[in-house]
Write a protein that holds these residues in place. Structure first.
Motif, PDB file in Angstrom:
ATOM      1  N   ILE A  36      83.548  -8.064  16.490  1.00  0.00           N
ATOM      2  CA  ILE A  36      83.563  -7.858  15.031  1.00  0.00           C
ATOM      3  C   ILE A  36      82.804  -6.586  14.667  1.00  0.00           C
ATOM      4  O   ILE A  36      83.272  -5.778  13.868  1.00  0.00           O
ATOM      5  N   VAL A  37      81.628  -6.399  15.259  1.00  0.00           N
ATOM      6  CA  VAL A  37      80.825  -5.210  14.958  1.00  0.00           C
ATOM      7  C   VAL A  37      81.546  -3.946  15.401  1.00  0.00           C
ATOM      8  O   VAL A  37      81.497  -2.917  14.713  1.00  0.00           O
ATOM      9  N   ALA A  38      82.236  -3.998  16.523  1.00  0.00           N
ATOM     10  CA  ALA A  38      82.948  -2.812  17.020  1.00  0.00           C
ATOM     11  C   ALA A  38      84.053  -2.385  16.068  1.00  0.00           C
ATOM     12  O   ALA A  38      84.350  -1.195  15.964  1.00  0.00           O
ATOM     13  N   THR A  39      84.639  -3.325  15.351  1.00  0.00           N
ATOM     14  CA  THR A  39      85.702  -2.954  14.406  1.00  0.00           C
ATOM     15  C   THR A  39      85.146  -2.251  13.174  1.00  0.00           C
ATOM     16  O   THR A  39      85.890  -1.569  12.470  1.00  0.00           O
ATOM     17  N   TRP A  40      83.861  -2.393  12.890  1.00  0.00           N
ATOM     18  CA  TRP A  40      83.254  -1.754  11.722  1.00  0.00           C
ATOM     19  C   TRP A  40      82.889  -0.293  11.974  1.00  0.00           C
ATOM     20  O   TRP A  40      82.644   0.443  11.038  1.00  0.00           O
ATOM     21  N   HIS A  41      82.810   0.114  13.223  1.00  0.00           N
ATOM     22  CA  HIS A  41      82.422   1.479  13.554  1.00  0.00           C
ATOM     23  C   HIS A  41      83.645   2.378  13.657  1.00  0.00           C
ATOM     24  O   HIS A  41      84.752   1.921  13.935  1.00  0.00           O
ATOM     25  N   ASP A  42      83.422   3.666  13.461  1.00  0.00           N
ATOM     26  CA  ASP A  42      84.513   4.626  13.591  1.00  0.00           C
ATOM     27  C   ASP A  42      84.944   4.731  15.047  1.00  0.00           C
ATOM     28  O   ASP A  42      84.141   4.593  15.975  1.00  0.00           O
ATOM     29  N   VAL A  43      86.206   5.018  15.238  1.00  0.00           N
ATOM     30  CA  VAL A  43      86.740   5.203  16.580  1.00  0.00           C
ATOM     31  C   VAL A  43      86.259   6.555  17.096  1.00  0.00           C
ATOM     32  O   VAL A  43      86.340   7.561  16.392  1.00  0.00           O
ATOM     33  N   PRO A  44      85.746   6.619  18.341  1.00  0.00           N
ATOM     34  CA  PRO A  44      85.291   7.911  18.873  1.00  0.00           C
ATOM     35  C   PRO A  44      86.467   8.854  19.075  1.00  0.00           C
ATOM     36  O   PRO A  44      87.609   8.439  19.224  1.00  0.00           O
ATOM     37  N   ARG A  45      86.149  10.133  19.083  1.00  0.00           N
ATOM     38  CA  ARG A  45      87.216  11.126  19.235  1.00  0.00           C
ATOM     39  C   ARG A  45      87.830  11.041  20.641  1.00  0.00           C
ATOM     40  O   ARG A  45      87.188  10.632  21.607  1.00  0.00           O
ATOM     41  N   PRO A  53      89.146   5.762  24.536  1.00  0.00           N
ATOM     42  CA  PRO A  53      87.731   5.724  24.151  1.00  0.00           C
ATOM     43  C   PRO A  53      87.390   4.561  23.213  1.00  0.00           C
ATOM     44  O   PRO A  53      86.297   3.999  23.283  1.00  0.00           O
ATOM     45  N   GLY A  54      88.318   4.198  22.348  1.00  0.00           N
ATOM     46  CA  GLY A  54      88.059   3.078  21.437  1.00  0.00           C
ATOM     47  C   GLY A  54      87.910   1.767  22.187  1.00  0.00           C
ATOM     48  O   GLY A  54      87.038   0.954  21.890  1.00  0.00           O
ATOM     49  N   LEU A  55      88.770   1.560  23.179  1.00  0.00           N
ATOM     50  CA  LEU A  55      88.715   0.328  23.968  1.00  0.00           C
ATOM     51  C   LEU A  55      87.435   0.269  24.797  1.00  0.00           C
ATOM     52  O   LEU A  55      86.781  -0.769  24.873  1.00  0.00           O
ATOM     53  N   ILE A  56      87.070   1.390  25.390  1.00  0.00           N
ATOM     54  CA  ILE A  56      85.850   1.432  26.204  1.00  0.00           C
ATOM     55  C   ILE A  56      84.622   1.143  25.347  1.00  0.00           C
ATOM     56  O   ILE A  56      83.754   0.352  25.720  1.00  0.00           O
ATOM     57  N   ARG A  57      84.554   1.753  24.162  1.00  0.00           N
ATOM     58  CA  ARG A  57      83.418   1.523  23.283  1.00  0.00           C
ATOM     59  C   ARG A  57      83.365   0.062  22.808  1.00  0.00           C
ATOM     60  O   ARG A  57      82.315  -0.553  22.748  1.00  0.00           O
ATOM     61  N   THR A  58      84.532  -0.500  22.505  1.00  0.00           N
ATOM     62  CA  THR A  58      84.587  -1.897  22.086  1.00  0.00           C
ATOM     63  C   THR A  58      84.120  -2.819  23.204  1.00  0.00           C
ATOM     64  O   THR A  58      83.341  -3.754  22.964  1.00  0.00           O
ATOM     65  N   LYS A  60      82.086  -2.096  25.647  1.00  0.00           N
ATOM     66  CA  LYS A  60      80.640  -1.924  25.828  1.00  0.00           C
ATOM     67  C   LYS A  60      79.865  -2.698  24.771  1.00  0.00           C
ATOM     68  O   LYS A  60      78.854  -3.337  25.078  1.00  0.00           O
ATOM     69  N   MET A  61      80.328  -2.635  23.524  1.00  0.00           N
ATOM     70  CA  MET A  61      79.642  -3.368  22.465  1.00  0.00           C
ATOM     71  C   MET A  61      79.758  -4.876  22.674  1.00  0.00           C
ATOM     72  O   MET A  61      78.794  -5.622  22.454  1.00  0.00           O
ATOM     73  N   MET A  62      80.927  -5.331  23.089  1.00  0.00           N
ATOM     74  CA  MET A  62      81.105  -6.756  23.365  1.00  0.00           C
ATOM     75  C   MET A  62      80.150  -7.209  24.463  1.00  0.00           C
ATOM     76  O   MET A  62      79.508  -8.258  24.353  1.00  0.00           O
ATOM     77  N   GLY A  63      80.041  -6.429  25.520  1.00  0.00           N
ATOM     78  CA  GLY A  63      79.135  -6.772  26.613  1.00  0.00           C
ATOM     79  C   GLY A  63      77.681  -6.739  26.194  1.00  0.00           C
ATOM     80  O   GLY A  63      76.894  -7.607  26.570  1.00  0.00           O
ATOM     81  N   ASN A  64      77.303  -5.739  25.397  1.00  0.00           N
ATOM     82  CA  ASN A  64      75.923  -5.615  24.942  1.00  0.00           C
ATOM     83  C   ASN A  64      75.511  -6.804  24.079  1.00  0.00           C
ATOM     84  O   ASN A  64      74.481  -7.442  24.322  1.00  0.00           O
ATOM     85  N   TYR A  65      76.316  -7.101  23.076  1.00  0.00           N
ATOM     86  CA  TYR A  65      76.008  -8.243  22.215  1.00  0.00           C
ATOM     87  C   TYR A  65      76.098  -9.559  22.990  1.00  0.00           C
ATOM     88  O   TYR A  65      75.281 -10.463  22.803  1.00  0.00           O
ATOM     89  N   GLY A  66      77.100  -9.697  23.839  1.00  0.00           N
ATOM     90  CA  GLY A  66      77.263 -10.923  24.607  1.00  0.00           C
ATOM     91  C   GLY A  66      76.074 -11.205  25.512  1.00  0.00           C
ATOM     92  O   GLY A  66      75.567 -12.332  25.562  1.00  0.00           O
ATOM     93  N   MET A  67      75.596 -10.177  26.211  1.00  0.00           N
ATOM     94  CA  MET A  67      74.452 -10.379  27.106  1.00  0.00           C
ATOM     95  C   MET A  67      73.161 -10.643  26.318  1.00  0.00           C
ATOM     96  O   MET A  67      72.322 -11.440  26.753  1.00  0.00           O
ATOM     97  N   THR A  68      73.009  -9.996  25.168  1.00  0.00           N
ATOM     98  CA  THR A  68      71.816 -10.238  24.352  1.00  0.00           C
ATOM     99  C   THR A  68      71.803 -11.675  23.842  1.00  0.00           C
ATOM    100  O   THR A  68      70.786 -12.372  23.950  1.00  0.00           O
ATOM    101  N   PHE A  69      72.922 -12.130  23.301  1.00  0.00           N
ATOM    102  CA  PHE A  69      72.986 -13.501  22.797  1.00  0.00           C
ATOM    103  C   PHE A  69      72.836 -14.502  23.940  1.00  0.00           C
ATOM    104  O   PHE A  69      72.204 -15.553  23.775  1.00  0.00           O
TER     105      PHE A  69
END
Length: 158
Positions: A36-45, A53-58, A60-69
């Motif tokens: 959800i948070v990844a959809t709120w950010h701009d897509v990288p160039r 790049p959009g998929l990779i960033r998404t 990474k964010m999913m993994g970061n939030y998932g591991m933190t939670f």
């Protein structure tokens, strides 16, 4: 089910299994929240050297939030179970201790400061204590039991 039956069912699960379940639930919730948070950010160039790049960033964010939670959930449940077994009591203090340790260790590490560690620990401890002291349930028992299906046929209306 009354409170005694719920507590007996909960007691049948080992502390290790509860910790694993807490970490797994945190991983799932964090992964969903990261999406959800990844959809709120701009897509990288788009660059030539990086595919999708959009998929990779998404991811990474999913993994970061998932591991933190997952870390917060696992540490919270693990410390709560340790406190419960050490104190031989089952009350809101166990959850408050688990919340403080989870917030101070995991979220304080991510914040990289003592003040953020104490703030995060205190916030999770207070939240856990309020929820636990409030009756330890989010449902109201009205005495009815619902089943997913019935074997009785409904009467036909003429």
């Amino acid at each position: 089910m009354d409170q005694a039956e719920l507590r007996q069912m909960e007691d049948e699960t080992s502390p290790l299994m509860k910790t694993i379940k807490g970490a797994t639930a945190g991983l799932v919730a964090g992964t969903i929240w990261g999406t959800i948070v990844a959809t709120w950010h701009d897509v990288p160039r788009v660059e030539r050297s990086i595919a999708l790049p959009g998929l990779i960033r998404t991811l990474k964010m999913m993994g970061n939030y998932g591991m933190t939670f997952a870390a917060v959930g696992g540490v919270y449940i693990g410390v709560e179970q340790l406190a419960q077994n050490y104190r031989m009591k089952r009350d809101f203090v166990n959850g408050a201790v688990g919340g403080f340790v989870a917030g101070a260790s995991v979220l304080g590490y991510k914040g990289r400061s003592i003040s953020s560690a104490i703030s995060a620990g205190a916030a999770l401890a207070v939240t856990s204590a309020v929820v636990d002291a409030g009756g330890q349930t989010t449902r109201i028992d009205n005495g009815k039991e619902y089943y997913p299906y019935t074997i009785k046929k409904r009467p036909t209306v003429d």
